[in-house]
Write a protein that holds these residues in place. Structure first.
Motif, PDB file in Angstrom:
ATOM      1  N   SER A  20     -14.995  12.073 -23.206  1.00  0.00           N
ATOM      2  CA  SER A  20     -15.930  13.157 -22.913  1.00  0.00           C
ATOM      3  C   SER A  20     -16.562  13.042 -21.536  1.00  0.00           C
ATOM      4  O   SER A  20     -17.118  14.020 -21.043  1.00  0.00           O
ATOM      5  CB  SER A  20     -17.008  13.245 -23.996  1.00  0.00           C
ATOM      6  OG  SER A  20     -17.789  12.064 -24.039  1.00  0.00           O
ATOM      7  N   CYS A  21     -16.443  11.886 -20.889  1.00  0.00           N
ATOM      8  CA  CYS A  21     -16.975  11.759 -19.532  1.00  0.00           C
ATOM      9  C   CYS A  21     -16.000  12.315 -18.500  1.00  0.00           C
ATOM     10  O   CYS A  21     -16.344  12.410 -17.320  1.00  0.00           O
ATOM     11  CB  CYS A  21     -17.324  10.311 -19.203  1.00  0.00           C
ATOM     12  SG  CYS A  21     -15.907   9.244 -18.860  1.00  0.00           S
ATOM     13  N   LEU A  22     -14.795  12.678 -18.929  1.00  0.00           N
ATOM     14  CA  LEU A  22     -13.802  13.253 -18.020  1.00  0.00           C
ATOM     15  C   LEU A  22     -13.586  14.738 -18.282  1.00  0.00           C
ATOM     16  O   LEU A  22     -12.714  15.349 -17.673  1.00  0.00           O
ATOM     17  CB  LEU A  22     -12.455  12.526 -18.169  1.00  0.00           C
ATOM     18  CG  LEU A  22     -12.448  11.053 -17.803  1.00  0.00           C
ATOM     19  CD1 LEU A  22     -11.062  10.469 -18.037  1.00  0.00           C
ATOM     20  CD2 LEU A  22     -12.891  10.845 -16.366  1.00  0.00           C
ATOM     21  N   MET A  23     -14.362  15.292 -19.182  1.00  0.00           N
ATOM     22  CA  MET A  23     -14.179  16.676 -19.596  1.00  0.00           C
ATOM     23  C   MET A  23     -15.454  17.454 -19.328  1.00  0.00           C
ATOM     24  O   MET A  23     -16.549  16.970 -19.613  1.00  0.00           O
ATOM     25  CB  MET A  23     -13.838  16.684 -21.088  1.00  0.00           C
ATOM     26  CG  MET A  23     -13.435  17.984 -21.634  1.00  0.00           C
ATOM     27  SD  MET A  23     -12.866  17.739 -23.348  1.00  0.00           S
ATOM     28  CE  MET A  23     -12.654  19.441 -23.788  1.00  0.00           C
ATOM     29  N   LEU A  24     -15.310  18.647 -18.812  1.00  0.00           N
ATOM     30  CA  LEU A  24     -16.475  19.494 -18.598  1.00  0.00           C
ATOM     31  C   LEU A  24     -16.871  20.158 -19.913  1.00  0.00           C
ATOM     32  O   LEU A  24     -16.016  20.465 -20.748  1.00  0.00           O
ATOM     33  CB  LEU A  24     -16.167  20.562 -17.552  1.00  0.00           C
ATOM     34  CG  LEU A  24     -15.851  20.036 -16.159  1.00  0.00           C
ATOM     35  CD1 LEU A  24     -15.389  21.174 -15.265  1.00  0.00           C
ATOM     36  CD2 LEU A  24     -17.044  19.324 -15.553  1.00  0.00           C
ATOM     37  N   ALA A  25     -18.154  20.403 -20.068  1.00  0.00           N
ATOM     38  CA  ALA A  25     -18.646  21.064 -21.275  1.00  0.00           C
ATOM     39  C   ALA A  25     -17.963  22.414 -21.456  1.00  0.00           C
ATOM     40  O   ALA A  25     -17.599  22.798 -22.574  1.00  0.00           O
ATOM     41  CB  ALA A  25     -20.158  21.237 -21.205  1.00  0.00           C
ATOM     42  N   MET A  26     -17.750  23.118 -20.378  1.00  0.00           N
ATOM     43  CA  MET A  26     -17.139  24.450 -20.445  1.00  0.00           C
ATOM     44  C   MET A  26     -15.720  24.399 -21.026  1.00  0.00           C
ATOM     45  O   MET A  26     -15.256  25.376 -21.599  1.00  0.00           O
ATOM     46  CB  MET A  26     -17.118  25.088 -19.062  1.00  0.00           C
ATOM     47  CG  MET A  26     -18.516  25.327 -18.519  1.00  0.00           C
ATOM     48  SD  MET A  26     -18.469  26.000 -16.878  1.00  0.00           S
ATOM     49  CE  MET A  26     -19.062  27.640 -17.241  1.00  0.00           C
ATOM     50  N   GLN A  27     -15.045  23.275 -20.879  1.00  0.00           N
ATOM     51  CA  GLN A  27     -13.697  23.135 -21.423  1.00  0.00           C
ATOM     52  C   GLN A  27     -13.706  23.062 -22.950  1.00  0.00           C
ATOM     53  O   GLN A  27     -12.668  23.238 -23.578  1.00  0.00           O
ATOM     54  CB  GLN A  27     -13.018  21.894 -20.856  1.00  0.00           C
ATOM     55  CG  GLN A  27     -12.709  21.998 -19.385  1.00  0.00           C
ATOM     56  CD  GLN A  27     -12.156  20.691 -18.855  1.00  0.00           C
ATOM     57  OE1 GLN A  27     -12.888  19.722 -18.689  1.00  0.00           O
ATOM     58  NE2 GLN A  27     -10.864  20.684 -18.599  1.00  0.00           N
ATOM     59  N   ALA A  28     -14.856  22.795 -23.528  1.00  0.00           N
ATOM     60  CA  ALA A  28     -14.967  22.688 -24.982  1.00  0.00           C
ATOM     61  C   ALA A  28     -15.334  24.014 -25.641  1.00  0.00           C
ATOM     62  O   ALA A  28     -15.478  24.071 -26.863  1.00  0.00           O
ATOM     63  CB  ALA A  28     -15.990  21.615 -25.351  1.00  0.00           C
ATOM     64  N   GLU A  29     -15.466  25.064 -24.854  1.00  0.00           N
ATOM     65  CA  GLU A  29     -15.797  26.386 -25.403  1.00  0.00           C
ATOM     66  C   GLU A  29     -14.803  26.748 -26.505  1.00  0.00           C
ATOM     67  O   GLU A  29     -13.592  26.726 -26.313  1.00  0.00           O
ATOM     68  CB  GLU A  29     -15.756  27.444 -24.290  1.00  0.00           C
ATOM     69  CG  GLU A  29     -15.830  28.871 -24.783  1.00  0.00           C
ATOM     70  CD  GLU A  29     -17.152  29.236 -25.457  1.00  0.00           C
ATOM     71  OE1 GLU A  29     -17.112  30.073 -26.380  1.00  0.00           O
ATOM     72  OE2 GLU A  29     -18.211  28.704 -25.073  1.00  0.00           O
ATOM     73  N   GLY A  30     -15.338  27.036 -27.699  1.00  0.00           N
ATOM     74  CA  GLY A  30     -14.519  27.446 -28.831  1.00  0.00           C
ATOM     75  C   GLY A  30     -13.769  26.319 -29.527  1.00  0.00           C
ATOM     76  O   GLY A  30     -13.061  26.561 -30.500  1.00  0.00           O
ATOM     77  N   ALA A  31     -13.930  25.100 -29.071  1.00  0.00           N
ATOM     78  CA  ALA A  31     -13.180  23.965 -29.623  1.00  0.00           C
ATOM     79  C   ALA A  31     -13.876  23.354 -30.831  1.00  0.00           C
ATOM     80  O   ALA A  31     -15.070  23.546 -31.064  1.00  0.00           O
ATOM     81  CB  ALA A  31     -12.990  22.890 -28.550  1.00  0.00           C
TER      82      ALA A  31
END
Length: 168
Positions: free
Chosen positions: A67-78
């Motif tokens: 999760s430190c390599l992923m933007l919050a926006m990439q988790a939209e709808g996940a």
């Protein structure tokens, strides 16, 4: 250089441990920080902030992620699963968590959430995982306290229990 204002955020909706949640995030906010500071899911720890230590490991749509390599926006709808969602009930540990407890597989506990998430995913996807496979998965995590032996023993014990076999 443009500075983002406080109003320069986006509404992010996702399913966290089976529950629909939402919060606001700036375009550069990491998923780890969004979970901890915006949604209050503090079980996900941040260690190296480079994806190396594994403390921030969780699942996104069933796949392990740092999760430190992923933007919050990439988790939209996940669908995001964190260590807080492993226990089947608030007063009951998962098989893997109970094995960690029996084998004293945590000391300071900082790395534990990420290791639990990786091993839970492994045992879900590969119920017959052997010592070598468990060591490979645990090898992707940095733990400075346990020496890894109790972690591996706990994972083997949990795997045996989940398969209905004998405990270690």
């Amino acid at each position: 250089m443009t500075t983002l204002s406080k109003d320069d955020t986006t509404l992010i909706r996702l399913t966290l441990n089976g529950r629909e949640v939402e919060g606001r995030a700036s375009p550069r906010l990491l998923l780890s920080d969004f979970l901890r500071h915006e949604l209050g899911a503090t079980g996900t720890h941040v260690g190296c902030e480079h994806g190396v230590c594994g403390a921030c490991t969780l699942r996104v749509d069933g796949v392990m992620a740092r999760s430190c390599l992923m933007l919050a926006m990439q988790a939209e709808g996940a669908q995001v699963d964190t260590v807080e969602g492993l226990a089947p009930q608030p007063d009951r540990l998962s098989v893997l968590q109970a094995a960690f407890r029996r084998h004293h597989a945590l000391q300071c506990g900082f790395c534990t959430a990420g290791i639990l998430m990786s091993l839970d995913t492994l045992l879900r996807d590969e119920p017959d995982a052997d010592r070598t496979r468990i060591e490979e998965v645990v090898g992707g995590h940095l733990c400075r306290c346990t020496g890894y032996a109790p972690i591996i023993d706990a994972a083997l014990d949990a795997a045996a229990e989940l398969r209905g076999g004998d405990h270690v």
